[in-house]
Design an enzyme around this catalytic site. Structure first.
Site, PDB file in Angstrom:
ATOM      1  N   ASP A  34      31.162  42.855  48.098  1.00  0.00           N
ATOM      2  CA  ASP A  34      31.640  44.105  47.298  1.00  0.00           C
ATOM      3  C   ASP A  34      30.230  44.883  47.101  1.00  0.00           C
ATOM      4  OD1 ASP A  34      32.079  45.836  45.104  1.00  0.00           O
ATOM      5  OD2 ASP A  34      33.998  44.679  44.864  1.00  0.00           O
ATOM      6  N   ALA A  63      34.207  42.308  43.181  1.00  0.00           N
ATOM      7  CA  ALA A  63      33.449  42.729  41.761  1.00  0.00           C
ATOM      8  C   ALA A  63      34.645  42.972  40.761  1.00  0.00           C
ATOM      9  CB  ALA A  63      32.538  43.641  41.868  1.00  0.00           C
ATOM     10  N   PRO A  64      34.457  42.803  39.355  1.00  0.00           N
ATOM     11  CA  PRO A  64      33.588  41.643  38.936  1.00  0.00           C
ATOM     12  C   PRO A  64      33.906  40.495  39.312  1.00  0.00           C
ATOM     13  CG  PRO A  64      34.900  42.505  37.083  1.00  0.00           C
ATOM     14  CD  PRO A  64      35.453  43.275  38.305  1.00  0.00           C
ATOM     15  N   GLY A  65      34.719  39.936  39.461  1.00  0.00           N
ATOM     16  CA  GLY A  65      35.009  38.414  39.957  1.00  0.00           C
ATOM     17  C   GLY A  65      36.126  37.858  39.432  1.00  0.00           C
ATOM     18  N   GLY A  66      37.152  38.578  39.335  1.00  0.00           N
ATOM     19  CA  GLY A  66      38.355  37.799  38.588  1.00  0.00           C
ATOM     20  C   GLY A  66      39.067  36.886  39.647  1.00  0.00           C
ATOM     21  N   SER A  73      42.384  41.130  36.322  1.00  0.00           N
ATOM     22  CA  SER A  73      43.002  40.954  37.700  1.00  0.00           C
ATOM     23  C   SER A  73      43.019  39.408  37.925  1.00  0.00           C
ATOM     24  CB  SER A  73      42.110  41.584  38.347  1.00  0.00           C
ATOM     25  OG  SER A  73      42.220  42.792  38.457  1.00  0.00           O
ATOM     26  N   ASP A  77      30.648  46.279  53.623  1.00  0.00           N
ATOM     27  CA  ASP A  77      32.174  46.881  53.595  1.00  0.00           C
ATOM     28  C   ASP A  77      33.192  46.000  54.154  1.00  0.00           C
ATOM     29  OD1 ASP A  77      34.170  48.325  54.050  1.00  0.00           O
ATOM     30  OD2 ASP A  77      33.623  49.626  55.753  1.00  0.00           O
ATOM     31  N   ASP A 129      41.561  42.621  47.110  1.00  0.00           N
ATOM     32  CA  ASP A 129      42.050  43.305  46.285  1.00  0.00           C
ATOM     33  C   ASP A 129      41.360  44.557  46.209  1.00  0.00           C
ATOM     34  OD1 ASP A 129      43.519  43.787  43.932  1.00  0.00           O
ATOM     35  OD2 ASP A 129      41.778  42.863  42.598  1.00  0.00           O
ATOM     36  N   LYS A 150      47.836  48.448  47.864  1.00  0.00           N
ATOM     37  CA  LYS A 150      48.189  49.375  46.766  1.00  0.00           C
ATOM     38  C   LYS A 150      49.357  50.261  47.544  1.00  0.00           C
ATOM     39  CE  LYS A 150      44.628  47.184  45.061  1.00  0.00           C
ATOM     40  NZ  LYS A 150      44.833  46.211  43.932  1.00  0.00           N
TER      41      LYS A 150
HETATM   42  C1  LIG Z   1      40.444  46.205  42.027  1.00  0.00           C
HETATM   43  S1  LIG Z   1      38.764  46.000  42.058  1.00  0.00           S
HETATM   44  C2  LIG Z   1      38.834  44.042  42.494  1.00  0.00           C
HETATM   45  C3  LIG Z   1      38.843  43.359  41.186  1.00  0.00           C
HETATM   46  C4  LIG Z   1      38.688  42.006  41.406  1.00  0.00           C
HETATM   47  N1  LIG Z   1      39.631  41.216  42.289  1.00  0.00           N
HETATM   48  C5  LIG Z   1      38.691  41.127  40.130  1.00  0.00           C
HETATM   49  O1  LIG Z   1      39.533  40.055  40.140  1.00  0.00           O
HETATM   50  O2  LIG Z   1      37.715  41.262  39.478  1.00  0.00           O
HETATM   51  C6  LIG Z   1      38.341  46.469  43.837  1.00  0.00           C
HETATM   52  C7  LIG Z   1      36.899  46.455  44.133  1.00  0.00           C
HETATM   53  O3  LIG Z   1      37.271  46.626  45.564  1.00  0.00           O
HETATM   54  C8  LIG Z   1      35.615  47.229  45.854  1.00  0.00           C
HETATM   55  N2  LIG Z   1      35.798  47.867  47.050  1.00  0.00           N
HETATM   56  C9  LIG Z   1      36.460  49.162  47.518  1.00  0.00           C
HETATM   57  N3  LIG Z   1      36.239  49.462  48.508  1.00  0.00           N
HETATM   58  C10 LIG Z   1      35.601  48.369  49.070  1.00  0.00           C
HETATM   59  C11 LIG Z   1      34.747  48.250  50.501  1.00  0.00           C
HETATM   60  N4  LIG Z   1      35.450  49.032  51.540  1.00  0.00           N
HETATM   61  N5  LIG Z   1      34.235  47.232  50.617  1.00  0.00           N
HETATM   62  C12 LIG Z   1      33.966  46.420  49.865  1.00  0.00           C
HETATM   63  N6  LIG Z   1      34.422  46.413  48.335  1.00  0.00           N
HETATM   64  C13 LIG Z   1      34.957  47.553  48.119  1.00  0.00           C
HETATM   65  C14 LIG Z   1      35.383  47.992  44.856  1.00  0.00           C
HETATM   66  O4  LIG Z   1      33.934  48.180  44.378  1.00  0.00           O
HETATM   67  C15 LIG Z   1      36.074  47.104  43.469  1.00  0.00           C
HETATM   68  O5  LIG Z   1      34.889  46.404  43.085  1.00  0.00           O
END
Ligand SMILES: C[S@@+](CC[C@H](N)C(=O)[O-])C[C@H]1O[C@@H](n2cnc3c(N)ncnc32)[C@H](O)[C@@H]1O
Length: 355
Positions: free
Chosen positions: A241, A222-225, A189, A261, A277, A306
């Protein structure tokens, strides 16, 4: 003779309907009412205009930077059917009727079949460029209205031959920036955020808008991209996250991990950039981004919307309108841009900031 009555519009395969809806709306805004032909998963759409020259009007008057699903475009005429042998000779009469251009790009659809044509395109492009330079059709001048000659190749024997204004078309062949995946980044990502910056932030503004040593919040990190990209700009990042962040990234000492959140979190001090994201209903993310920017929590926000399975164009429009309405109510000048990036899948990426 080329009538310039047609547009070739490249998009992500599977998003032809969205690209068609987009060009139909945008061309109508400049008074051109045409019709689309599309094949699902082909990676492009044809838009035919009523009169010759109309396609040039569209590429001149519609701001390419405002297009979301269209990655690259050009004004052209009918499909050229070429026989094996001297293909350049067969195109020469057509090319003689074209305006002078400053460069030549040879493109193909972003599909498996399209990618098989890459070697042909490279070789044909270099032979054609040589021919065009000799015949004086490729010129050096860097005028503001400079045109690029573009070929859109469907097969060695079938191609559209068109033009696009250099400053009002994608700055990369096929509308795809070639980015290298950084080995240390924790997820693929990461390239989404880097690509978004390339589309939305002019290089000259990077130091001001993505400042080295600046501050950022990454929602759904997470994971941190995405956090990795921010840290790579030496920024100090609050990563929000519930999921675990990459250990090495945490060892940089520039990341504070907050397990809250994303939709409830706001920073104590304004940050330079908020990025998000999270996989959520797009309207919820759109409202949150507007809250951040209008509330002065960040100078700009980069966020992913999305898209649902159906009505993707309509959903995009309603999310962007919602943000535009909020900005209008607040009476502020702002920039809002959206793009379906090469690294985006069923989603688009947006940027919002006050001017
Ligand atoms: C698509 S991943 C993000 C990938 C990240 N941008 C990367 O580059 O590694 C979406 C993330 O959103 C988190 N997530 C989903 N709903 C959330 C919320 N309400 N609050 C915080 N994090 C949330 C999930 O745990 C997941 O790690």
């Amino acid at each position: 003779m080329n009538e310039f009555h047609r547009l070739v519009l490249q998009c992500r395969p599977g998003f032809e309907k969205e690209a068609a809806a987009e060009i139909t709306d945008r061309a109508a805004e400049v008074g051109i009412y045409g019709y689309c032909q599309l094949e699902s998963q082909s990676g492009y759409v044809l838009f035919t205009c009523p009169q010759s020259g109309d396609a040039r009007v569209v590429v001149d008057k519609v701001d390419f930077g405002s297009l979301i699903f269209i990655r690259q475009w050009m004004a052209c005429g009918d499909l050229q059917h070429l026989e094996a042998g001297d293909r350049i000779g067969q195109l020469s009469a057509l090319l003689a009727s074209y305006p002078d251009c400053i460069e030549l790009w040879v493109e193909q659809p972003d599909t498996t079949e399209g990618r098989e044509l890459v070697t042909f395109c490279r070789k044909f492009g270099s032979a054609l460029a040589q021919f065009l330079r000799k015949s004086g059709k490729l010129v050096k001048s860097r005028r503001a209205q400079a045109l690029r000659l573009q070929l859109f190749v469907l097969a060695g024997s079938e191609m559209y031959v068109g033009v696009a204004p250099v400053v009002n078309s994608a700055p990369w062949i096929n509308g795809i920036p070639r980015l290298k995946f950084p080995k240390q980044a924790p997820s693929r990502s990461t390239l989404k955020l880097e690509e978004a910056w390339h589309w939305f932030v002019p290089v000259k503004q990077w130091d001001e808008r993505i400042p080295l040593g600046g501050t950022a919040v990454d929602l759904g990190a997470a994971p941190g991209g995405w956090t990795w990209q921010l840290v790579n700009r030496s920024m100090f990042v609050t990563a929000v996250d519930n999921g675990p962040m990459n250990d090495e990234l945490m060892e940089s000492g520039q990341v504070t991990h907050v397990t809250e959140d994303a939709y409830q979190f706001f920073p104590e001090k304004p940050v330079d950039m908020m990025v998000c994201d999270v996989v959520e209903k797009p309207v919820r993310t759109a409202i949150m981004a507007a809250d951040w920017v209008l509330g002065g929590y960040c100078r700009e926000a980069v966020f992913n919307l999305k898209l649902p399975m159906k009505q993707r164009y309509q959903e995009t429009q309603s999310c962007l309108s919602l943000i535009a309405d909020r900005m209008a109510e607040a009476g502020v000048a702002y920039e809002l841009r959206a793009k379906q990036l090469y690294h985006d899948r069923e989603e688009i990426t947006c940027i919002l900031r006050l001017l």
